[in-house]
Design an enzyme around this catalytic site. Structure first.
Site, PDB file in Angstrom:
ATOM      1  N   GLU A 371      -5.264  -7.047   3.151  1.00 43.77           N
ATOM      2  CA  GLU A 371      -4.190  -6.146   3.578  1.00 43.77           C
ATOM      3  C   GLU A 371      -4.690  -4.716   3.774  1.00 43.77           C
ATOM      4  OE1 GLU A 371      -1.025  -6.817   0.664  1.00 43.77           O
ATOM      5  OE2 GLU A 371      -0.258  -8.386   1.999  1.00 43.77           O
ATOM      6  N   ASP A 454       2.352 -16.258  -0.885  1.00 43.21           N
ATOM      7  CA  ASP A 454       2.505 -14.941  -1.511  1.00 43.21           C
ATOM      8  C   ASP A 454       3.759 -14.911  -2.383  1.00 43.21           C
ATOM      9  OD1 ASP A 454       2.483 -12.283  -2.176  1.00 43.21           O
ATOM     10  OD2 ASP A 454       2.929 -11.539  -0.176  1.00 43.21           O
ATOM     11  N   GLU A 482       9.787  -9.487  -6.688  1.00 45.82           N
ATOM     12  CA  GLU A 482       9.718  -9.049  -5.295  1.00 45.82           C
ATOM     13  C   GLU A 482      10.456  -9.989  -4.358  1.00 45.82           C
ATOM     14  OE1 GLU A 482       5.738  -8.569  -3.824  1.00 45.82           O
ATOM     15  OE2 GLU A 482       6.399  -8.133  -1.783  1.00 45.82           O
TER      16      GLU A 482
HETATM   17  C1  BDP Z   1       2.516  -8.719  -1.675  1.00 48.25           C
HETATM   18  C2  BDP Z   1       3.185  -7.397  -1.848  1.00 48.25           C
HETATM   19  C3  BDP Z   1       2.229  -6.253  -1.666  1.00 48.25           C
HETATM   20  C4  BDP Z   1       1.043  -6.471  -2.555  1.00 48.25           C
HETATM   21  C5  BDP Z   1       0.407  -7.804  -2.256  1.00 48.25           C
HETATM   22  C6  BDP Z   1      -0.753  -8.132  -3.153  1.00 48.25           C
HETATM   23  O1  BDP Z   1       4.228  -7.307  -0.913  1.00 48.25           O
HETATM   24  O2  BDP Z   1       2.900  -5.072  -1.984  1.00 48.25           O
HETATM   25  O3  BDP Z   1       0.133  -5.462  -2.399  1.00 48.25           O
HETATM   26  O4  BDP Z   1       1.356  -8.798  -2.467  1.00 48.25           O
HETATM   27  O5  BDP Z   1      -0.627  -9.043  -3.954  1.00 48.25           O
HETATM   28  O6  BDP Z   1       3.383  -9.696  -2.147  1.00 48.25           O
HETATM   29  O7  BDP Z   1      -1.784  -7.506  -3.048  1.00 48.25           O
END
Ligand code: BDP
Length: 858
Positions: A371, A454, A482
């Site tokens: 990411e 996720d 989340e």
């Molecule tokens: C996702 C979240 C993000 C996190 C990412 C992670 O939306 O904010 O940074 O996971 O695990 O679910 O790195």
């Protein structure tokens, strides 16, 4: 804190003192204080045992506390003037045994409703009613009564609680090999009283199945536990997170190294369930945490947490060495070569600074090439090179690297789910020059989310579990909600984690023979494949809200995470029952009711958000509400990428004829998931594109089942709302009202999920909502006419009544024989309104639908 609440109320009730007497005032004070209780004690709430018989027994069994040499093993303290903020109610202790002693004294005083004396001297033999806490080092009683052979196998975190009976009396010993073990035993003993279990004739030995039981605290995102500017608590210069490093304004004086009450409450709560580590910052790490000023603050925090057996770690950014904030100790891009001395030397120096201030600092959590975070691939190296470079740099300092596997670079494969294994699997398989397999160093953990996507409310297990035989695997679970309702929805995650941990991986050995122990939990606890170092990580849900977790019921998820990481074989319903007793009440009906609410809440959420294996239909702005039509900059962030809705059906084909993701599982699971006829229905769309008219196990077609499932999820929330309402007399006022308000929002938002998703699917399926054969479907008879075809998503129904005919419902005919109904009200005339409540216990719990019929003249 309740103490503060009670003090604050003295003035208000004082006037009554003269007229109603002291006892009544005390009682009034307690109830008033309770009615204001804000949840800030988490589950460490020590209210007097209500049942007089039990209270008497407990008071007989426990009359005195003996802790010998409590002050002897002072834990390291880096910060010379470590102190609590002015006006704090918690206090700093210097040893772990002091923490145990203080907890016992506090807990017993509350539970037994009277002070229990504490002494340091057992005399020649412990008196009747004594509870002795210690190690064989600290305590003569432990040495005399607990053979080393009983303690040693329990390791450095285990404990033993043993009753010694003499006639009708006796004493109790709580012992560990370490003071931390003794502290864990103390909490376990108090938990027995809090949950009204017997405390005589005990012979309990416990040790954790997993060695590193850590939280990852994301302090700036996905924080649903913090007060904010618009929330009730107000910001006051804090950013909502649990630990203050850079609060401003009114809270500027409340930054570390100053220690706040809530840090100690959280430390006690973590220790009470055996959590022994915390990475204190977000995985998208800010390098500021590696600067000397912050390190000094971190050291103070570590000092405060240390007596509770909690060690800290930091999340880091792979390219931190180039950050000008570290000048003159900075590197150029060219020096970031993981094989070179510059890069390793830098990390060794930085870790050395941490080590000097925090001798038990555990290491780094790394999110790399994920990411947008930088990583070794940006320089032509792979995850093995990057992880090993930092791991080698910190190994001499006894530290570890938790390298996250949450990677999904689009060029690796079109199916996002396949990417992590493709990037990590070969490194684990790689043959080394010494003949062994696997390139990752021993002090590297690969930290992998439970599922391949996720943190969705239901995912299959991540196929890496069991396939990374040669690497330490850490399981990452998301405690902060989340994707599971954030701080609005009541969703108990214990059953979700239990489902994952107890999933059979069907892992095989190198010759293809099934392993004896091969549940996901066995992989994680190391018994499946002989791993000595083991870890489980919970992405934490702590903030500065009064109740520390945002939603009162979110506390249960932290509690469950701790209990399940200690022992993943536990039953999540038992954990829920303990939590309810400790947090709300020990009354049987309250415990039964709340546990029932909790146990169905996750499956209900799955039903109204993403039933039958649907994934990620969240609107991107907040990951709370639905937006199945959304298309984002990246395909694999887009709900449409996951739902693949078209006129043929719904879901992502990952079978051998689709993306073939299923091939990443061991053969038995690969075959099971790869075939639409054998895949569990709750994962159907995860692995298959399902035709709208496919026949389901219920006998209905897929479309009908799908819509009913969305409705059932909402109907469960209706049941929860009504059920909570009925608990009003048994729950303290403030928390009752706060949960009540959240359940109303929950129900409305669950309805939004149902309506938004079903409406969107309809544009592809071209079908109407099914009617007449759902679990809560009914037909009614009015004026001799049978009327049905009610869409269960509708808020009300218009019923035409002929002029002169009676508007009364004379008959209700449920479609499902197991459904029950009640006519709550009839229409007095036309126009008028009648309400029929239909209930049914379905596979995940009770469902309720209130049919509102609006009678109108034809
Ligand atoms: C996702 C979240 C993000 C996190 C990412 C992670 O939306 O904010 O940074 O996971 O695990 O679910 O790195």
């Amino acid at each position: 804190m309740p103490v503060t609440a009670a003090t604050g109320l003295v003035a208000g009730t004082g006037a009554a003192a003269g007229t109603v007497g002291k006892e009544a005032v005390a009682a009034a004070l307690r109830t008033t204080a309770d009615s204001e209780y804000d949840g800030s004690d988490l589950w460490l709430r020590y209210v007097p045992v209500e049942d007089p018989g039990l209270l008497r027994k407990y008071r007989e069994t426990v009359t005195t506390v003996i802790v010998e040499n409590a002050g002897r093993n002072k834990v390291h303290r880096h910060t010379p003037d470590l102190s609590m903020a002015p006006g704090s109610t918690e206090r700093l202790v210097e040893t772990t045994l002091e923490a145990a002693r203080d907890e016992l004294v506090r807990g017993l005083k509350g539970l037994l409703d009277r002070a229990v004396p504490v002494t340091t001297e057992p005399g020649d033999r412990p008196p009747d009613g004594a509870v002795i806490v210690g190690t064989r080092d600290s305590s003569k009683v432990v040495r005399q009564h607990i053979p080393a052979g009983d303690l040693t196998p329990l390791g450095d975190a285990g404990y033993l609680i043993r009753s010694f009976t003499r006639g009708t009396q006796g004493f109790t010993v709580i012992a560990g090999n370490t003071e931390t073990g003794a502290l864990y035993g103390t909490f376990a003993f108090l938990r027995r009283l809090q949950t009204h279990k017997t405390i005589t004739r005990l012979d309990i030995s416990e040790s954790p199945r997993i060695r590193n039981r850590h939280l990852n605290n994301w302090e700036t995102v996905r924080l649903y536990a913090g007060n904010n500017a618009s929330g009730t608590g107000g910001l006051n210069g804090e950013n909502g997170t649990i630990f203050n490093f850079a609060a401003r304004g009114e809270s500027a004086g409340r930054n570390l190294p100053v220690i706040l009450d809530r840090y100690i409450v959280v430390a006690r709560a973590m220790a009470s369930v055996g959590i022994n580590g915390i990475t204190i910052n977000l995985v998208n790490a800010d390098n500021v945490y590696l600067t000397p000023r912050y390190i000094a603050q971190e050291a103070a925090l570590a000092d405060a947490l240390r007596p509770y057996g909690i060690k800290i770690a930091l999340a880091i950014n792979y390219t931190a060495p180039t950050d000008p904030r570290f000048a003159p100790d900075t590197l150029t891009n060219e020096q970031l070569d993981p094989h070179g001395e510059d890069f390793r030397g830098w990390w060794n120096r930085r870790a050395g600074l941490l080590r000097a201030a925090i001798p038990d600092f555990t290491g780094f959590t790394v999110k790399a090439n994920s990411e947008g975070q930088p990583g070794p691939q940006d320089f032509g190296d792979d995850h093995g090179d990057g992880a090993n470079a930092i791991a080698a740099a910190v190994a001499p300092l006894g530290m570890k690297i938790y390298w996250r596997t949450f990677v999904y670079n689009a060029e690796v494969d079109e199916d996002r789910l396949k990417r992590a294994y493709l990037e990590f699997g070969y490194i684990d398989d790689e043959r080394q020059s010494d003949g062994t397999r696997g390139r990752f160093l021993d002090n590297v953990f690969l930290q992998t989310k439970n599922g391949p996507l996720d943190f969705q409310a239901r995912e299959p297990i991540h196929p890496m579990f069991g396939r990374m035989e040669n690497t330490n695997q850490a399981l990452e679970l998301q405690v902060t909600q989340e994707y599971t309702g954030q701080d609005e929805m009541l969703c108990y995650l214990g059953p979700m984690w239990e489902e994952a941990l107890k999933t059979d991986t069907y892992a095989t050995d190198e010759r293809g023979r099934l392993l004896g122990k091969r549940l996901m939990g066995h992989i994680v606890d190391g018994t499946a494949q002989g791993h000595a170092d083991t870890a489980i990580i919970g992405v934490a849900n702590l903030g500065n809200a009064d109740n520390l977790t945002g939603h009162h019921f979110a506390q249960a998820n932290l509690f469950a995470f701790g209990r399940q990481s200690w022992d993943w074989t536990l039953d999540s319903a038992d954990i829920a029952a303990d939590w309810v007793r400790m947090t709300w009440s020990n009354r049987t009906n309250v415990v039964g009711t709340i546990v029932k609410m909790m146990m169905g809440s996750w499956e209900a959420l799955v039903s109204y958000q993403t039933p039958f294996g649907m994934a990620h239909q969240f609107r991107s702005s907040d990951h709370y509400g639905p937006n199945p039509a959304e298309r984002l900059a990246r395909d694999d962030w887009s709900p449409v990428y996951y739902n693949r809705a078209d006129s043929a059906g719904l879901g992502y084909d990952r079978s051998p004829t689709g993306s073939d993701f299923t091939a990443q599982y061991f053969p038995t699971l690969a075959a099971r998931y790869g075939d639409i006829d054998t895949v569990p229905e709750n994962l159907l769309m995860w692995f298959h594109h399902v035709p709208w008219d496919r026949r389901m196990r219920s006998g209905r077609i897929f479309w009908d089942d799908l819509v009913y499932r969305y409705q059932m999820g909402v109907q469960y929330v209706t049941w929860m709302r009504l059920t909570w309402e009925a608990l009003r007399p048994s729950i303290d006022a403030r928390r009752f009202a706060e949960v009540r308000a959240k359940l109303a929002i929950h129900e409305a938002d669950a309805g939004d999920w149902r309506d938004t998703c079903v409406t969107y699917w309809k544009s592809f399926s071209g079908r109407d909502d099914p009617v007449d054969d759902g679990p809560l479907s009914i037909a009614i008879v009015v004026g001799g006419r049978r009327i049905g075809a009610f869409d269960l998503s509708a808020p009300s129904y218009s019923i035409p009544v002929r002029r002169g005919a009676s508007p009364k419902i004379t008959k209700v005919i449920p479609a499902d024989r197991a459904a029950r109904y009640e006519i709550l009200s009839q229409a007095d005339g036309v126009p008028g309104q009648a309400v029929v409540r239909v209930t049914k216990e379905d596979f995940f719990g009770p469902l309720v639908k209130d049919y509102v019929f609006v009678m109108r003249p034809t």
